[in-house]
Design a protein around this motif. Structure first.
Motif, PDB file in Angstrom:
ATOM      1  N   PHE A  31     -22.263   8.152  14.772  1.00 34.88           N
ATOM      2  CA  PHE A  31     -22.054   7.595  16.109  1.00 34.88           C
ATOM      3  C   PHE A  31     -20.863   8.236  16.816  1.00 34.88           C
ATOM      4  CE2 PHE A  31     -24.721   4.373  14.096  1.00 34.88           C
ATOM      5  CZ  PHE A  31     -25.777   4.433  14.996  1.00 34.88           C
TER       6      PHE A  31
ATOM      7  N   TYR B  66     -24.546  10.675  24.327  1.00 34.95           N
ATOM      8  CA  TYR B  66     -25.369   9.458  24.379  1.00 34.95           C
ATOM      9  C   TYR B  66     -25.764   9.064  25.805  1.00 34.95           C
ATOM     10  CZ  TYR B  66     -27.136   4.984  22.840  1.00 34.95           C
ATOM     11  OH  TYR B  66     -27.962   3.918  22.567  1.00 34.95           O
TER      12      TYR B  66
ATOM     13  N   HIS C 286     -33.170  -2.161  27.790  1.00 37.54           N
ATOM     14  CA  HIS C 286     -32.140  -2.879  28.537  1.00 37.54           C
ATOM     15  C   HIS C 286     -32.783  -3.761  29.614  1.00 37.54           C
ATOM     16  CE1 HIS C 286     -29.067   0.488  27.345  1.00 37.54           C
ATOM     17  NE2 HIS C 286     -29.503  -0.212  26.321  1.00 37.54           N
TER      18      HIS C 286
ATOM     19  N   GLY D 187     -22.908  -3.979  19.147  1.00 37.84           N
ATOM     20  CA  GLY D 187     -23.372  -2.595  19.017  1.00 37.84           C
ATOM     21  C   GLY D 187     -23.598  -2.032  20.412  1.00 37.84           C
TER      22      GLY D 187
ATOM     23  N   GLY E   2     -22.460   0.379  22.082  1.00 40.06           N
ATOM     24  CA  GLY E   2     -22.508   1.816  22.352  1.00 40.06           C
ATOM     25  C   GLY E   2     -21.626   2.172  23.537  1.00 40.06           C
TER      26      GLY E   2
ATOM     27  N   ASP F 140     -18.359  -2.925  19.249  1.00 37.77           N
ATOM     28  CA  ASP F 140     -18.956  -1.797  18.524  1.00 37.77           C
ATOM     29  C   ASP F 140     -17.969  -1.328  17.449  1.00 37.77           C
ATOM     30  OD1 ASP F 140     -21.480   0.220  19.502  1.00 37.77           O
ATOM     31  OD2 ASP F 140     -20.083   1.057  18.037  1.00 37.77           O
ATOM     32  N   VAL F 141     -18.500  -0.690  16.400  1.00 40.63           N
ATOM     33  CA  VAL F 141     -17.621  -0.129  15.362  1.00 40.63           C
ATOM     34  C   VAL F 141     -17.098   1.250  15.728  1.00 40.63           C
ATOM     35  CG1 VAL F 141     -18.371  -1.211  13.208  1.00 40.63           C
ATOM     36  CG2 VAL F 141     -19.668   0.707  14.114  1.00 40.63           C
ATOM     37  N   SER F 142     -17.748   1.935  16.651  1.00 40.99           N
ATOM     38  CA  SER F 142     -17.436   3.342  16.889  1.00 40.99           C
ATOM     39  C   SER F 142     -16.395   3.506  17.998  1.00 40.99           C
ATOM     40  CB  SER F 142     -18.722   4.094  17.269  1.00 40.99           C
ATOM     41  OG  SER F 142     -18.420   5.298  17.920  1.00 40.99           O
TER      42      SER F 142
ATOM     43  N   MET G  83     -17.873   5.716  20.857  1.00 40.30           N
ATOM     44  CA  MET G  83     -18.754   4.961  21.760  1.00 40.30           C
ATOM     45  C   MET G  83     -17.909   4.072  22.677  1.00 40.30           C
ATOM     46  SD  MET G  83     -22.035   5.552  21.385  1.00 40.30           S
ATOM     47  CE  MET G  83     -23.327   6.095  20.268  1.00 40.30           C
TER      48      MET G  83
ATOM     49  N   ALA H   2     -20.427  -5.777  13.268  1.00 41.29           N
ATOM     50  CA  ALA H   2     -21.306  -6.930  13.486  1.00 41.29           C
ATOM     51  C   ALA H   2     -21.281  -7.880  12.292  1.00 41.29           C
ATOM     52  CB  ALA H   2     -22.734  -6.438  13.726  1.00 41.29           C
ATOM     53  N   GLU H   3     -20.938  -7.340  11.139  1.00 42.61           N
ATOM     54  CA  GLU H   3     -20.944  -8.173   9.922  1.00 42.61           C
ATOM     55  C   GLU H   3     -19.685  -9.016   9.794  1.00 42.61           C
ATOM     56  OE1 GLU H   3     -21.693  -4.856   9.999  1.00 42.61           O
ATOM     57  OE2 GLU H   3     -23.242  -4.358   8.521  1.00 42.61           O
TER      58      GLU H   3
ATOM     59  N   THR I  89     -29.109  -4.219  21.096  1.00 50.34           N
ATOM     60  CA  THR I  89     -30.210  -3.277  21.309  1.00 50.34           C
ATOM     61  C   THR I  89     -30.014  -2.005  20.489  1.00 50.34           C
ATOM     62  OG1 THR I  89     -29.096  -2.455  23.306  1.00 50.34           O
ATOM     63  CG2 THR I  89     -30.803  -4.104  23.629  1.00 50.34           C
ATOM     64  N   GLU I  90     -31.036  -1.655  19.727  1.00 51.07           N
ATOM     65  CA  GLU I  90     -31.064  -0.404  18.940  1.00 51.07           C
ATOM     66  C   GLU I  90     -29.859  -0.290  18.012  1.00 51.07           C
ATOM     67  OE1 GLU I  90     -33.081   2.596  18.926  1.00 51.07           O
ATOM     68  OE2 GLU I  90     -34.673   1.478  19.897  1.00 51.07           O
ATOM     69  N   SER I  91     -29.401  -1.393  17.485  1.00 52.41           N
ATOM     70  CA  SER I  91     -28.202  -1.376  16.646  1.00 52.41           C
ATOM     71  C   SER I  91     -28.444  -2.066  15.304  1.00 52.41           C
ATOM     72  CB  SER I  91     -27.054  -2.064  17.408  1.00 52.41           C
ATOM     73  OG  SER I  91     -25.836  -1.951  16.749  1.00 52.41           O
TER      74      SER I  91
ATOM     75  N   TYR J 293     -27.324  -1.651  10.461  1.00 47.67           N
ATOM     76  CA  TYR J 293     -26.335  -2.445   9.732  1.00 47.67           C
ATOM     77  C   TYR J 293     -26.564  -2.386   8.225  1.00 47.67           C
ATOM     78  CZ  TYR J 293     -25.520  -4.370  14.380  1.00 47.67           C
ATOM     79  OH  TYR J 293     -25.273  -4.510  15.726  1.00 47.67           O
TER      80      TYR J 293
HETATM   81  C1  LIG Z   1     -28.217   3.656  19.099  1.00 37.68           C
HETATM   82  S1  LIG Z   1     -26.675   2.946  19.552  1.00 37.68           S
HETATM   83  C2  LIG Z   1     -27.179   1.619  20.680  1.00 37.68           C
HETATM   84  C3  LIG Z   1     -26.125   1.344  21.717  1.00 37.68           C
HETATM   85  C4  LIG Z   1     -26.478   0.320  22.798  1.00 37.68           C
HETATM   86  N1  LIG Z   1     -26.726  -0.993  22.244  1.00 37.68           N
HETATM   87  C5  LIG Z   1     -27.656   0.769  23.633  1.00 37.68           C
HETATM   88  O1  LIG Z   1     -28.645   0.048  23.730  1.00 37.68           O
HETATM   89  O2  LIG Z   1     -27.560   1.845  24.234  1.00 37.68           O
HETATM   90  C6  LIG Z   1     -26.234   2.005  18.102  1.00 37.68           C
HETATM   91  C7  LIG Z   1     -24.822   1.446  18.191  1.00 37.68           C
HETATM   92  O3  LIG Z   1     -24.619   0.514  17.124  1.00 37.68           O
HETATM   93  C8  LIG Z   1     -23.298   0.683  16.662  1.00 37.68           C
HETATM   94  N2  LIG Z   1     -23.202   0.143  15.291  1.00 37.68           N
HETATM   95  C9  LIG Z   1     -23.768   0.645  14.166  1.00 37.68           C
HETATM   96  N3  LIG Z   1     -23.452  -0.132  13.116  1.00 37.68           N
HETATM   97  C10 LIG Z   1     -22.673  -1.147  13.591  1.00 37.68           C
HETATM   98  C11 LIG Z   1     -22.057  -2.288  12.996  1.00 37.68           C
HETATM   99  N4  LIG Z   1     -22.173  -2.527  11.691  1.00 37.68           N
HETATM  100  N5  LIG Z   1     -21.363  -3.119  13.783  1.00 37.68           N
HETATM  101  C12 LIG Z   1     -21.238  -2.882  15.122  1.00 37.68           C
HETATM  102  N6  LIG Z   1     -21.799  -1.824  15.745  1.00 37.68           N
HETATM  103  C13 LIG Z   1     -22.524  -0.974  15.005  1.00 37.68           C
HETATM  104  C14 LIG Z   1     -23.067   2.187  16.741  1.00 37.68           C
HETATM  105  O4  LIG Z   1     -21.705   2.526  16.711  1.00 37.68           O
HETATM  106  C15 LIG Z   1     -23.758   2.514  18.052  1.00 37.68           C
HETATM  107  O5  LIG Z   1     -22.864   2.461  19.135  1.00 37.68           O
END
Ligand SMILES: C[S@@+](CC[C@H](N)C(=O)[O-])C[C@H]1O[C@@H](n2cnc3c(N)ncnc32)[C@H](O)[C@@H]1O
Length: 199
Positions: free
Chosen positions: A5, A12, A26, A45, A47, A68-70, A73, A89-90, A105-107, A111
């Motif tokens: 990420f 992105y 979205h 998440g 992003g 978000d973790v990143s 992002m 998220a955990e 979404t898409e996140s 996990y």
């Molecule tokens: C594909 S992107 C989706 C971003 C946004 N939700 C979107 O719809 O455009 C996935 C996101 O999930 C985040 N992510 C992954 N694992 C995560 C975790 N354990 N906790 C929080 N965020 C996480 C990533 O850093 C990344 O920004």
């Protein structure tokens, strides 16, 4: 996985990627939010904050947080107009029963511990609150096996079949209200799961 990420964050927001891959998802979440009009929304998440920004602009002006973790992002999400939280998220650094709608979404399929994330969603939701998750799901064991092979060694994607997503949420005490595929211009079509915390 976090490296993925951090690297991905620089491309992105590409207009075509957003339009063909994420925009439809979205839109689906904005429709859910608009029908519920929650006062507080947590975008887990988030992003680069594309959805988060749309949520902050809803006409009843909800309080919206992006999480978000990143770092990469979140750096790019600064434009979104919502307070941003760097966390997993955990382990949400959010008070119990404080959020009316969680969007994700898409996140979720990234996990490591989806059960822990679901338990955190249930903990921070207010009674009557809801979570809208859009994630990649596999529909057959063959699909799951092909995805595992295709991504072996390169990704830690954990795409559960829809009934397992339901089971993970139910184990956290959430009641699933709706589950359906979201058709977007590019495959794979992800699954929307909407679940609620009883009052
Ligand atoms: C594909 S992107 C989706 C971003 C946004 N939700 C979107 O719809 O455009 C996935 C996101 O999930 C985040 N992510 C992954 N694992 C995560 C975790 N354990 N906790 C929080 N965020 C996480 C990533 O850093 C990344 O920004």
């Amino acid at each position: 996985m976090s490296d993925l990420f951090e690297r991905w964050s620089s491309t992105y927001d590409d207009a075509a990627l957003q339009r063909f891959t994420y925009r439809t998802l979205h839109d689906a979440v904005v429709t859910i939010a608009s029908s519920q009009r929650p006062g507080t929304i947590l975008d887990v998440g988030c992003g680069t904050g594309q959805l988060t920004r749309r949520l902050t602009r809803l006409d009843w002006a909800p309080t919206v947080y992006g999480l978000d973790v990143s770092t990469g992002m979140l750096d790019r999400a600064r434009h979104c107009g919502a307070p941003l939280i760097r966390a997993s998220a955990e382990a949400l650094p959010i008070a119990d029963h404080s959020i009316e709608l969680i969007t994700c979404t898409e996140s979720f399929h990234w996990y490591t511990d989806q059960r822990a994330a679901a338990a955190e969603f249930a903990r921070v939701l207010r009674p009557g609150g809801q979570v809208a998750i859009i994630s990649i799901a596999t529909f057959t064991d063959v699909g799951a096996s092909l995805l595992r092979r295709a991504t072996a060694g390169r990704s830690t994607i954990r795409a559960l079949p829809p009934h397992q997503i339901r089971a993970v949420l139910a184990a956290a005490g959430l009641m699933v209200h709706e589950q359906r595929r979201v058709r977007r211009p590019t495959p794979p079509w992800p699954t929307l799961t909407r679940a609620g915390r009883n009052g």
